[in-house]
Design a protein around this motif. Structure first.
Motif, PDB file in Angstrom:
ATOM      1  N   GLY A  14      -4.909  -5.503  -2.748  1.00  0.00           N
ATOM      2  CA  GLY A  14      -5.782  -4.481  -3.290  1.00  0.00           C
ATOM      3  C   GLY A  14      -5.943  -3.227  -2.464  1.00  0.00           C
ATOM      4  O   GLY A  14      -6.061  -2.132  -3.012  1.00  0.00           O
ATOM      5  N   PHE A  15      -5.976  -3.347  -1.127  1.00  0.00           N
ATOM      6  CA  PHE A  15      -6.220  -2.147  -0.321  1.00  0.00           C
ATOM      7  C   PHE A  15      -4.933  -1.411   0.032  1.00  0.00           C
ATOM      8  O   PHE A  15      -4.931  -0.498   0.853  1.00  0.00           O
ATOM      9  CB  PHE A  15      -7.028  -2.469   0.948  1.00  0.00           C
ATOM     10  N   PHE A  16      -3.817  -1.805  -0.617  1.00  0.00           N
ATOM     11  CA  PHE A  16      -2.583  -1.030  -0.535  1.00  0.00           C
ATOM     12  C   PHE A  16      -2.356  -0.369  -1.895  1.00  0.00           C
ATOM     13  O   PHE A  16      -2.925  -0.798  -2.900  1.00  0.00           O
ATOM     14  CB  PHE A  16      -1.402  -1.936  -0.169  1.00  0.00           C
ATOM     15  N   GLN A 109       9.528   4.684   3.625  1.00  0.00           N
ATOM     16  CA  GLN A 109      10.221   5.913   4.006  1.00  0.00           C
ATOM     17  C   GLN A 109       9.363   6.652   5.025  1.00  0.00           C
ATOM     18  O   GLN A 109       8.137   6.760   4.858  1.00  0.00           O
ATOM     19  CB  GLN A 109      10.468   6.795   2.775  1.00  0.00           C
ATOM     20  N   ASN A 110       9.992   7.154   6.062  1.00  0.00           N
ATOM     21  CA  ASN A 110       9.236   7.829   7.123  1.00  0.00           C
ATOM     22  C   ASN A 110       8.459   9.042   6.620  1.00  0.00           C
ATOM     23  O   ASN A 110       7.481   9.460   7.230  1.00  0.00           O
ATOM     24  CB  ASN A 110      10.169   8.265   8.244  1.00  0.00           C
ATOM     25  N   THR A 111       8.905   9.596   5.489  1.00  0.00           N
ATOM     26  CA  THR A 111       8.229  10.773   4.927  1.00  0.00           C
ATOM     27  C   THR A 111       7.085  10.391   3.993  1.00  0.00           C
ATOM     28  O   THR A 111       6.447  11.269   3.403  1.00  0.00           O
ATOM     29  CB  THR A 111       9.249  11.627   4.156  1.00  0.00           C
ATOM     30  N   ALA A 112       6.866   9.090   3.819  1.00  0.00           N
ATOM     31  CA  ALA A 112       5.809   8.638   2.905  1.00  0.00           C
ATOM     32  C   ALA A 112       5.004   7.533   3.575  1.00  0.00           C
ATOM     33  O   ALA A 112       5.000   6.379   3.143  1.00  0.00           O
ATOM     34  CB  ALA A 112       6.416   8.139   1.599  1.00  0.00           C
ATOM     35  N   MET A 113       4.296   7.915   4.646  1.00  0.00           N
ATOM     36  CA  MET A 113       3.571   6.910   5.428  1.00  0.00           C
ATOM     37  C   MET A 113       2.068   7.158   5.455  1.00  0.00           C
ATOM     38  O   MET A 113       1.352   6.553   6.259  1.00  0.00           O
ATOM     39  CB  MET A 113       4.119   6.890   6.858  1.00  0.00           C
TER      40      MET A 113
END
Length: 471
Positions: A14-16, A109-113
């Protein structure tokens, strides 16, 4: 090959980000269906986005899998985000399924952290695997810890997992046929029915006299016999083979097909000499070859556990297998050997197959006229997996080995069915075979499926396997 269906568990926490679970579920389903697999999974009407997170989700998933237990050959657990490890483990435990499980995690992805995009599936996979281990549930893993479902690597892993599932499920409630007595000179092919039964493999037996009696009741002009005679002539070049011998083979083929249907066996082992030559006047090799070609493995000399290895290779690859002798060295090359049998190889494992007679038996036991029916030809060059299964009465286990190599273009002047195999560090494999008392017979298949076989044998079936040249 029968279409396979996977159960799919989509983990969520849930918290993701929920959106990742929704999108990931749809992505994995599309990949699996595009590959030709069926999918049984919760729908968005069943749980949030069709995922498993809560205790109630796990119960719904377990009930769904229970309803489709006869369809599901394996379960794929996919984690588009961290996932709830307890929900996954409970769903599997309470489903009651005893099938292989593949655990997969999506990559970040490193651009979506940031907090709205990061998956943390890398970490969640460790937690899921930890719980499955605690629950005593065996599972398989993808090649890389995280994989994009659209990648070729993931698709290769699914294909590999499908092969594992076919082997494991093919050995469930398996029935194997033993027709005739083991040739007295072949102590090597003895096996324990009780050890096999303990592993869920039942053995149906028939005396050769029963088979001969049924053959003897068939008229030469019986329409069923004539149909089998045509099938034999269509299957292999029978030039020079007497019609009388071919008719006997047709009758034997009909009787064996009927016996297989009556008993429900998936493979047979057969007493191929010398009683059948002395009493019926043929070699059974072509009849056995035709069975193996139609994916009912037929093993020589009542080598039933050799037949089991043939069957496992067939399940993994989807193609016919043969039983061969480790027969000769190849000059001075330590990594090459000659594989040989009289033979009963399925015709797809022979170049330019033709029917001949039993050269060996006709040179010592019966005249040539009573030994027609073998399959001559060279094994075509290409990849090969060789395997052996046996029962170890001291340990009470099923044991075996698996090795990969290649059939070469090398030629020799010989008869029967044959080929030259090259296996890296072959001398080490031969040492292991001798040191552990493995038989001179081995099953072979023109494919590379060692990794799927070993996974199925060891992790899910509980066999003790030596994997030659494993990294």
């Amino acid at each position: 090959m029968v279409k396979q269906t996977f159960g799919l568990i989509v983990g969520n926490r849930g918290f993701f980000p929920d959106a990742l679970a929704k999108e990931g579920r749809e992505q994995v389903i599309k990949v699996l269906e595009d590959m030709g697999y069926g999918v049984v999974t919760l729908t968005p009407e069943d749980t949030k986005f069709g995922t498993v997170e809560t205790w109630e989700d796990a119960r719904k998933c377990a009930r769904l899998f229970e309803e489709h237990r006869n369809e599901i050959s394996g379960v794929i657990v996919t984690l588009p985000n961290f996932g709830d490890e307890k929900g996954v483990a409970y769903a599997l435990r309470f489903s009651g399924l005893r099938v292989p499980i593949l655990v997969h995690a999506f990559p970040d992805q490193n651009t979506a952290m940031d907090i709205t995009q990061r998956r943390d599936s890398f970490c969640g996979k460790l937690s899921v695997c930890n719980n499955l281990k605690q629950f005593g549930i065996p599972f398989s893993l993808t090649t890389q810890h995280t994989e994009n479902p659209d990648s070729e690597l993931f698709k290769e892993d699914v294909s590999w997992f499908a092969a594992v599932c076919r082997v494991v499920n093919g050995f469930k409630n398996l029935k194997a046929g033993a027709i005739g007595a083991r040739p007295n000179a072949f102590n090597t092919v003895r096996f324990s029915e009780k050890i096999l039964e303990h592993h869920g493999i039942s053995v149906e037996v028939a005396d050769l006299s029963e088979i001969f009696a049924r053959v003897g009741k068939l008229a030469d002009n019986d329409s069923r016999v004539l149909a089998e005679l045509k099938a034999i002539k269509d299957y292999i070049d029978t030039t020079g083979i007497p019609e009388e011998a071919l008719v006997k083979m047709a009758k034997l083929r009909l009787v064996l097909k009927e016996w297989i249907e009556e008993t429900g066996v998936s493979l047979i082992s057969f007493q191929c000499w010398t009683s059948i030559q002395e009493n019926l006047g043929i070699m059974p090799c072509t009849v056995m070859s035709m069975l193996s070609e139609s994916l009912i493995p037929a093993a020589c000399e009542v080598d039933l556990t050799g037949g089991l290895a043939m069957y496992a290779l067939q399940l993994a690859s989807g193609t016919p297998s043969a039983l061969v002798d480790w027969n000769n060295n190849f000059n001075d090359d330590p990594d090459k050997a000659v594989l040989f049998h009289c033979s009963n190889f399925p015709k797809s494992l022979l170049q330019n197959p033709r029917m001949g007679y039993g050269d060996i038996i006709s040179s010592s036991a019966v005249p040539k006229e009573r030994a027609y029916g073998t399959c001559y030809g060279k094994i075509p060059a290409g990849p090969v997996t060789i395997s052996r299964l046996a029962t170890d009465d001291v340990s009470g286990k099923i044991v075996g080995y698996v090795a990969e190599g290649e059939i070469t273009d090398d030629t020799i002047d010989t008869f029967g069915g044959w080929g030259v195999v090259k296996i890296e560090n072959l001398q080490n494999l031969l040492y292991v075979m001798c040191d552990n008392g493995f038989e001179h017979h081995a099953a072979m298949n023109l494919s590379w499926v060692a990794d799927a076989l070993v996974e199925a044998f060891e992790k899910y079936l509980g066999f003790d396997i030596y994997w030659h040249n494993a990294e």
